[in-house]
Design an enzyme around this catalytic site. Structure first.
Site, PDB file in Angstrom:
ATOM      1  N   GLU A  10       5.172 -23.975  35.977  1.00  0.00           N
ATOM      2  CA  GLU A  10       5.221 -25.259  36.668  1.00  0.00           C
ATOM      3  C   GLU A  10       6.211 -25.049  37.800  1.00  0.00           C
ATOM      4  OE1 GLU A  10       6.745 -28.039  37.939  1.00  0.00           O
ATOM      5  OE2 GLU A  10       7.354 -28.931  36.024  1.00  0.00           O
ATOM      6  N   CYS A  30      10.743 -32.168  39.055  1.00  0.00           N
ATOM      7  CA  CYS A  30       9.483 -31.634  39.594  1.00  0.00           C
ATOM      8  C   CYS A  30       8.670 -32.729  40.259  1.00  0.00           C
ATOM      9  CB  CYS A  30       8.633 -31.039  38.473  1.00  0.00           C
ATOM     10  SG  CYS A  30       9.579 -30.320  37.146  1.00  0.00           S
TER      11      CYS A  30
END
Lengths: 509, 509
Positions: free
Chosen positions: B265, B302
């Protein structure tokens, strides 16, 4: 049918400009007309643009309409009549009954994915209700569902000119997932590909699907394959073929600015285990059955048995004798292409050159071209691990029997194997359950499908089928290319958080 | 807690021999003791062998026992008391309340996967009954179920020292899947990692799990990471971090003799869309909310909003004015590490150097080290596409507002974006549903999660969550790293054909 030697782009028939492919009748080595010229660079780019435009539209087509489209493809293939199988026979050397069966399977797969669409479970719809009063923070309303990845490049397989080619399993599952398909026709059966491609186009028109939802491209060598794998519009690859071919696609896909998943079904020797009671009671019968399975279709199946483990106990000699006798009575068969026949001969030569290997039996040859003359070899368990040549797939009717000293050695040799599509275990009621469980637990780590008292050939198209396995049997051991779960390869999940009902996709309302 | 600076292998505490890592308190730039020496090559190999041995045993542990093990880890983490959060505060500069929350989330995740195990649906058990009378061939009985891939290498994330580190989401989902876990401790929070690692070991002992089911390794730079990714025992990778780090792991994993899946990720700028009615009615409010989201945790999420699209209509100026005023009143915050603070400053400098970009507002700085001084920029829609610097993630509190001429331009710019984790849409009841649907349909192709009237920060751990998205937001857009579906990353299906009942795995009986 009057074949034109055309590519198909946006529903149009386009003559290529690059090189030229003619099929070869493997029974005679004669070239078959027409010639298929490879797609020009301009038309290639046009096909890519059309596939992308079609994706934006096609992915929004309802499950019901997509199901009707898949059924229409099946109907159009059936409408073609005998021409399809006749041409496929010429191009592949496969017998009529086999190809009729494969045609039925192809249409069956398309209809199965229509059912998958109507059922809708493939979308994996999930819902978490809002919890506005949750402490310390409220929970939002969440939905998720799976959608198509984007245009898929499908590589026709030589050994399944219908069921894993233009409208085969990869195409059916990708179209079901909402992904346009660009097929690279296999150069061994270009005419078969054209006939099926025309059937797909008829279905596209009949169902008023976006024109770019299907394309059929020809090209020489690996050039067009590499171009497809590298093109930014392509979001996944379905491939059945050699380890070298699959690995080349994996490398190209991994090196892209946007890496994409490759589903390549590549290489498997499909170990067979004969347990002691089965060997004792049915050694002769299993020996004959092994040869029948190995010889079926000239062994040109991904799941053909290539390696047999048995402990040198009571029944071993019966098994060997029976297998030898059965093979000695078999006649060689024509392989799919001159290239495949050549590779088969190189493969068995490689095995024969091993000092440790004994040739047990050979089928009867003929003077026809491109013959697969089946061969059975024997090697001692102590010798197997060190002999790399005995771990590689030989595509065709060839198998190596490994004479083991003990079940422990069988397990040790199994641990040395690479990933496989299938493993077959032959046992009788009296075989030790604890031993069998230990073997199954080991095989779970090595193979995609474990089967008992049979052989891996004959891959059922069903919900629970897994036609996949750890590398190098496939490039992605998390996937299957046969059965309803094959659609998962071309899907990804999207989450919808607090999306107003009016804006939510219909399937979530 | 008395920290020892140890690696953990097979439940034993092992002092390393390679280099040495000390955490740095980002609030003071002072080094924190003890030093963590990297694992020796010999001990690394030992950890790999133990992980493999544990896999063979642990994958056969029942769902219930695995669930108890995950719950025991949560309990052992809770038992540690205040020491854990206190050390994490020193190592990360994150505030106590945030870390308390993250600790709760970490234990919650472990307990959620215990539920997933007891529920059992994750195994995707399928069954096709035998059809012995089917013509032309009988159908065999088929079962399939999913099993673990093998040992998983988990890379601790700097920005979630608990929830995506030693016993975080990747570890919880891998252990649930039946996969041993080898954690590479993040060098920014080695002490936090040791404390959690000891808690996991206590749970391993209490539940009598195989010793090699968990290891915690330290090492300098990317060296140990690359060794892990390349080692044949490791069958999958879970990573949260930079695009460069994730890409390096992808390359190593793809180049292995047996390529393995990488779940990295990596990078997302999380576009925000303000629709015309929302802008008109709530421009001021959205401007303030944007800044609150962007400043939360110094933007070290994120899913922090980094890009805002709005058409230059009524309310646009209110939105800008409000955002500017709100940001001007905010105070800078300490970032996780000196390296991250340096990268943030380089990132905002890169944006500021663009001729086309206007700096709208800056937060108030302080004289503390490693500060994230939040910045808000403005660029015209016509300029956005061509400016590569505005497409890359700046990790921290930085966002670019794109003033669009029309909804069509907003869509055009959206098409130019790379794959993203999230997209947020702000709308009011009067916004055009057809326009919103068109936007959602476009975003489905670009992002993993679409959310309305909020921001992407705050990722709910739930069934329908997707914390993933097309490349480069993640390496594998088919996966999520948050929520129950995260377990799918570490599973593959195995098919059982005509397997005698006595030999079938218990869950299929």
């Amino acid at each position: 049918m009057n074949l034109k030697g055309i590519n198909i782009i946006g529903g149009e028939f386009v003559i290529g400009t690059d090189g030229g492919i003619k099929a070869i009748n493997p029974n005679t080595n004669e070239e078959l007309l027409p010639e298929y010229k490879g797609i020009s660079d301009t038309d290639f780019d046009r096909a890519m643009n059309l596939a992308w435009a079609a994706f934006i539209e096609y992915r929004l087509v309802s499950n019901e309409k997509r199901a009707e489209f898949l059924e229409a493809i099946a109907e159009e293939i059936e409408k073609v009549g005998d021409d399809l199988v006749q041409r496929a026979m010429l191009e592949t050397g496969l017998p009529q009954a086999r190809l009729e069966g494969e045609k039925g399977r192809t249409c069956g797969q398309l209809r199965l994915f229509a059912k998958v669409l109507r059922d809708g479970k493939y979308q994996d719809i999930r819902h978490d209700v809002a919890l506005p009063d949750r402490m310390p923070l409220p929970r939002p309303e969440l939905y998720s569902r799976k959608i198509g990845l984007g245009p898929v490049a499908v590589f026709g397989a030589s050994n399944f000119p219908l069921a894993f080619s233009v409208a085969g399993g990869d195409t059916a599952s990708a179209l079901a997932a909402g992904c346009p398909v660009v097929v690279k026709a296999h150069q061994a059966h270009p005419g078969t590909s054209e006939i099926v491609g025309r059937a797909v186009v008829a279905a596209v028109e009949r169902c008023q699907m976006p024109k770019g939802v299907f394309a059929l491209l020809y090209g020489s060598g690996s050039k067009i394959g590499q171009k497809l794998a590298a093109h930014p519009v392509i979001k996944a690859i379905g491939f059945t073929g050699s380890r070298a071919g699959g690995t080349a696609l994996m490398n190209t896909a991994a090196a892209r600015a946007e890496p994409i998943p490759v589903y390549a079904e590549m290489s498997s020797i499909n170990p067979v285990y004969i347990m002691s009671e089965a060997l004792k009671n049915r050694g002769k019968e299993i020996g004959a059955a092994l040869i029948q399975s190995m010889m079926m279709g000239a062994g040109q199946f991904c799941t053909s048995p290539g390696l047999i483990f048995a402990v040198d106990n009571e029944g071993f000699d019966d098994f060997i004798t029976s297998a030898k006798q059965t093979l000695g009575k078999q006649t060689s068969q024509t392989m799919l292409t001159p290239g495949i026949a050549k590779a088969f001969n190189q493969g068995v030569d490689r095995i024969q050159q091993s000092q440790q290997v004994q040739l047990l039996a050979t089928a009867q040859g003929t003077d026809k071209p491109n013959q697969c003359v089946g061969k059975l070899f024997l090697v001692e368990g102590d010798q197997y691990i060190g002999d790399k040549a005995l771990h590689d797939e030989v595509f065709g009717s060839s198998a190596v029997v490994v004479r083991c000293k003990s079940f422990e050695q069988m397990q040790q040799l199994t641990e040395s194997l690479e990933g496989q599509l299938t493993a077959s275990v032959h046992c009788d009621d009296n075989d030790d359950v604890a031993v069998l469980q230990a073997l199954v637990q080991q095989l779970e780590r090595k193979v995609g499908r474990i089967l008992f008292n049979g052989f891996g050939t004959g891959v059922e198209v069903a919900d629970a089928m897994v036609h996949g396995g750890p590398y190098p049997s496939t490039s992605d051991g998390r996937s299957t290319s046969v059965g309803t779960a094959a659609i998962d390869r071309f899907l990804r999940a999207v989450c919808y958080q607090n999306v107003p009902k009016a804006v939510l996709p219909d399937v979530l309302k």
